[in-house]
Write a protein that holds these residues in place. Structure first.
Motif, PDB file in Angstrom:
ATOM      1  N   LYS A  27      12.800  43.926  41.209  1.00  0.00           N
ATOM      2  CA  LYS A  27      14.544  44.135  40.787  1.00  0.00           C
ATOM      3  C   LYS A  27      15.084  42.967  41.069  1.00  0.00           C
ATOM      4  O   LYS A  27      15.060  41.970  41.441  1.00  0.00           O
ATOM      5  CB  LYS A  27      14.969  45.128  42.184  1.00  0.00           C
ATOM      6  N   ASN A  28      16.246  42.933  40.202  1.00  0.00           N
ATOM      7  CA  ASN A  28      16.950  41.908  40.027  1.00  0.00           C
ATOM      8  C   ASN A  28      18.487  42.357  40.733  1.00  0.00           C
ATOM      9  O   ASN A  28      19.055  43.200  40.161  1.00  0.00           O
ATOM     10  CB  ASN A  28      17.283  41.388  38.481  1.00  0.00           C
ATOM     11  N   ILE A  29      18.832  41.605  41.727  1.00  0.00           N
ATOM     12  CA  ILE A  29      19.905  42.093  42.587  1.00  0.00           C
ATOM     13  C   ILE A  29      21.049  40.881  42.576  1.00  0.00           C
ATOM     14  O   ILE A  29      20.395  39.984  42.985  1.00  0.00           O
ATOM     15  CB  ILE A  29      19.653  42.793  43.894  1.00  0.00           C
ATOM     16  N   ASP A  30      22.130  41.291  42.285  1.00  0.00           N
ATOM     17  CA  ASP A  30      23.313  40.093  42.381  1.00  0.00           C
ATOM     18  C   ASP A  30      23.474  39.794  43.969  1.00  0.00           C
ATOM     19  O   ASP A  30      23.031  40.651  45.053  1.00  0.00           O
ATOM     20  CB  ASP A  30      24.559  40.254  41.798  1.00  0.00           C
ATOM     21  N   PHE A  31      24.193  38.704  44.233  1.00  0.00           N
ATOM     22  CA  PHE A  31      24.473  38.156  45.587  1.00  0.00           C
ATOM     23  C   PHE A  31      24.956  39.369  46.459  1.00  0.00           C
ATOM     24  O   PHE A  31      24.355  39.531  47.692  1.00  0.00           O
ATOM     25  CB  PHE A  31      25.363  36.877  45.403  1.00  0.00           C
ATOM     26  N   HIS A  32      26.016  39.762  45.967  1.00  0.00           N
ATOM     27  CA  HIS A  32      26.791  40.548  47.027  1.00  0.00           C
ATOM     28  C   HIS A  32      25.775  41.801  47.141  1.00  0.00           C
ATOM     29  O   HIS A  32      26.005  42.426  48.649  1.00  0.00           O
ATOM     30  CB  HIS A  32      28.072  41.123  46.431  1.00  0.00           C
ATOM     31  N   THR A  33      25.356  42.335  46.388  1.00  0.00           N
ATOM     32  CA  THR A  33      24.571  43.763  46.513  1.00  0.00           C
ATOM     33  C   THR A  33      23.402  43.347  47.546  1.00  0.00           C
ATOM     34  O   THR A  33      23.020  43.970  48.388  1.00  0.00           O
ATOM     35  CB  THR A  33      23.904  44.193  45.270  1.00  0.00           C
ATOM     36  N   MET A  34      22.777  42.340  47.211  1.00  0.00           N
ATOM     37  CA  MET A  34      21.448  41.771  48.252  1.00  0.00           C
ATOM     38  C   MET A  34      22.090  41.712  49.482  1.00  0.00           C
ATOM     39  O   MET A  34      21.514  42.186  50.542  1.00  0.00           O
ATOM     40  CB  MET A  34      20.948  40.389  47.936  1.00  0.00           C
ATOM     41  N   LYS A  35      23.115  40.877  49.845  1.00  0.00           N
ATOM     42  CA  LYS A  35      23.821  40.707  51.051  1.00  0.00           C
ATOM     43  C   LYS A  35      24.199  42.181  51.794  1.00  0.00           C
ATOM     44  O   LYS A  35      23.677  42.322  52.903  1.00  0.00           O
ATOM     45  CB  LYS A  35      25.078  39.858  51.134  1.00  0.00           C
ATOM     46  N   ASP A  36      24.986  42.856  50.958  1.00  0.00           N
ATOM     47  CA  ASP A  36      25.189  44.250  51.626  1.00  0.00           C
ATOM     48  C   ASP A  36      23.705  45.088  51.936  1.00  0.00           C
ATOM     49  O   ASP A  36      23.698  45.746  52.924  1.00  0.00           O
ATOM     50  CB  ASP A  36      26.071  45.146  50.752  1.00  0.00           C
ATOM     51  N   LEU A  37      22.842  45.094  51.184  1.00  0.00           N
ATOM     52  CA  LEU A  37      21.731  45.681  51.281  1.00  0.00           C
ATOM     53  C   LEU A  37      20.851  45.425  52.552  1.00  0.00           C
ATOM     54  O   LEU A  37      20.525  46.146  53.404  1.00  0.00           O
ATOM     55  CB  LEU A  37      20.597  45.620  50.061  1.00  0.00           C
ATOM     56  N   ILE A  50      23.926  33.989  53.613  1.00  0.00           N
ATOM     57  CA  ILE A  50      22.666  33.956  52.277  1.00  0.00           C
ATOM     58  C   ILE A  50      23.110  33.070  51.512  1.00  0.00           C
ATOM     59  O   ILE A  50      24.430  32.788  51.236  1.00  0.00           O
ATOM     60  CB  ILE A  50      22.593  35.711  51.954  1.00  0.00           C
ATOM     61  N   LEU A  51      22.094  32.639  50.754  1.00  0.00           N
ATOM     62  CA  LEU A  51      22.544  31.566  49.904  1.00  0.00           C
ATOM     63  C   LEU A  51      21.425  31.766  48.771  1.00  0.00           C
ATOM     64  O   LEU A  51      20.322  31.936  48.726  1.00  0.00           O
ATOM     65  CB  LEU A  51      21.811  30.144  50.530  1.00  0.00           C
ATOM     66  N   ASP A  52      21.895  32.057  47.455  1.00  0.00           N
ATOM     67  CA  ASP A  52      21.452  32.100  46.328  1.00  0.00           C
ATOM     68  C   ASP A  52      20.833  30.800  45.934  1.00  0.00           C
ATOM     69  O   ASP A  52      21.289  30.053  45.665  1.00  0.00           O
ATOM     70  CB  ASP A  52      22.584  32.725  45.325  1.00  0.00           C
ATOM     71  N   ILE A  53      19.307  30.760  45.781  1.00  0.00           N
ATOM     72  CA  ILE A  53      18.583  29.556  45.377  1.00  0.00           C
ATOM     73  C   ILE A  53      18.002  29.632  44.150  1.00  0.00           C
ATOM     74  O   ILE A  53      17.172  28.964  43.587  1.00  0.00           O
ATOM     75  CB  ILE A  53      17.702  29.242  46.352  1.00  0.00           C
ATOM     76  N   GLY A  54      18.203  30.526  43.361  1.00  0.00           N
ATOM     77  CA  GLY A  54      17.899  30.923  41.799  1.00  0.00           C
ATOM     78  C   GLY A  54      16.862  31.730  41.749  1.00  0.00           C
ATOM     79  O   GLY A  54      15.936  32.007  42.750  1.00  0.00           O
ATOM     80  N   ASN A  55      16.625  32.492  40.521  1.00  0.00           N
ATOM     81  CA  ASN A  55      15.373  33.192  40.105  1.00  0.00           C
ATOM     82  C   ASN A  55      15.213  34.347  40.958  1.00  0.00           C
ATOM     83  O   ASN A  55      14.062  34.924  41.351  1.00  0.00           O
ATOM     84  CB  ASN A  55      14.088  32.336  40.110  1.00  0.00           C
ATOM     85  N   ASN A  56      16.301  35.006  41.565  1.00  0.00           N
ATOM     86  CA  ASN A  56      16.473  36.045  42.441  1.00  0.00           C
ATOM     87  C   ASN A  56      15.758  35.754  43.675  1.00  0.00           C
ATOM     88  O   ASN A  56      15.413  36.631  44.460  1.00  0.00           O
ATOM     89  CB  ASN A  56      15.663  37.279  41.782  1.00  0.00           C
ATOM     90  N   PHE A  57      15.908  34.660  44.404  1.00  0.00           N
ATOM     91  CA  PHE A  57      15.307  34.094  45.490  1.00  0.00           C
ATOM     92  C   PHE A  57      16.733  33.788  46.468  1.00  0.00           C
ATOM     93  O   PHE A  57      17.518  33.424  45.809  1.00  0.00           O
ATOM     94  CB  PHE A  57      14.454  32.871  45.643  1.00  0.00           C
ATOM     95  N   TYR A  58      16.723  34.253  47.700  1.00  0.00           N
ATOM     96  CA  TYR A  58      17.640  34.030  48.551  1.00  0.00           C
ATOM     97  C   TYR A  58      17.267  33.329  49.954  1.00  0.00           C
ATOM     98  O   TYR A  58      16.080  33.790  50.186  1.00  0.00           O
ATOM     99  CB  TYR A  58      18.598  35.289  48.906  1.00  0.00           C
ATOM    100  N   MET A  59      17.868  32.546  50.467  1.00  0.00           N
ATOM    101  CA  MET A  59      17.881  31.896  51.803  1.00  0.00           C
ATOM    102  C   MET A  59      18.526  32.768  52.845  1.00  0.00           C
ATOM    103  O   MET A  59      19.686  32.861  52.540  1.00  0.00           O
ATOM    104  CB  MET A  59      18.119  30.416  51.670  1.00  0.00           C
ATOM    105  N   VAL A  60      18.028  33.006  53.855  1.00  0.00           N
ATOM    106  CA  VAL A  60      18.935  33.841  54.892  1.00  0.00           C
ATOM    107  C   VAL A  60      18.686  33.077  56.047  1.00  0.00           C
ATOM    108  O   VAL A  60      17.697  32.873  56.668  1.00  0.00           O
ATOM    109  CB  VAL A  60      18.292  35.209  54.947  1.00  0.00           C
ATOM    110  N   LYS A  61      19.861  32.751  56.774  1.00  0.00           N
ATOM    111  CA  LYS A  61      20.032  32.096  57.849  1.00  0.00           C
ATOM    112  C   LYS A  61      20.751  33.158  58.868  1.00  0.00           C
ATOM    113  O   LYS A  61      21.757  33.468  58.654  1.00  0.00           O
ATOM    114  CB  LYS A  61      20.861  30.868  58.020  1.00  0.00           C
TER     115      LYS A  61
END
Length: 79
Positions: A27-37, A50-61
């Motif tokens: 699935k391809n999910i935008d930043f805000h949707t991913m954070k809410d989910l 959360i940090l968008d690092i590209g290619n639908n990967f996110y870093m979560v701290k």
């Protein structure tokens, strides 16, 4: 390319050294949707960044270590 001093680079990286890399497969999910989910599924005690690092990967701290451990123990097939 921007050149920065090594100590500046280390200072920028330090807060993210214990972050998890997250990708929602298939699935391809935008930043805000991913954070809410993630917030709804994980139900953490405190917050997270959360940090968008590209290619639908996110870093979560995570703000606290307990939340990070909770997420690491839980399978992600709830999506």
């Amino acid at each position: 390319m921007v050149h920065i001093e090594e100590f500046v680079f280390q200072g920028l990286c330090a807060p993210w050294q214990d972050a998890l890399v997250v990708k929602l497969l298939g699935k391809n999910i935008d930043f805000h949707t991913m954070k809410d989910l993630l917030g709804r599924i994980w139900k953490l005690k405190v917050g997270f960044d959360i940090l968008d690092i590209g290619n639908n990967f996110y870093m979560v701290k995570f703000d606290i270590a307990d939340d990070r451990q909770k997420v690491r123990r839980r399978p992600l097939d709830d999506f």
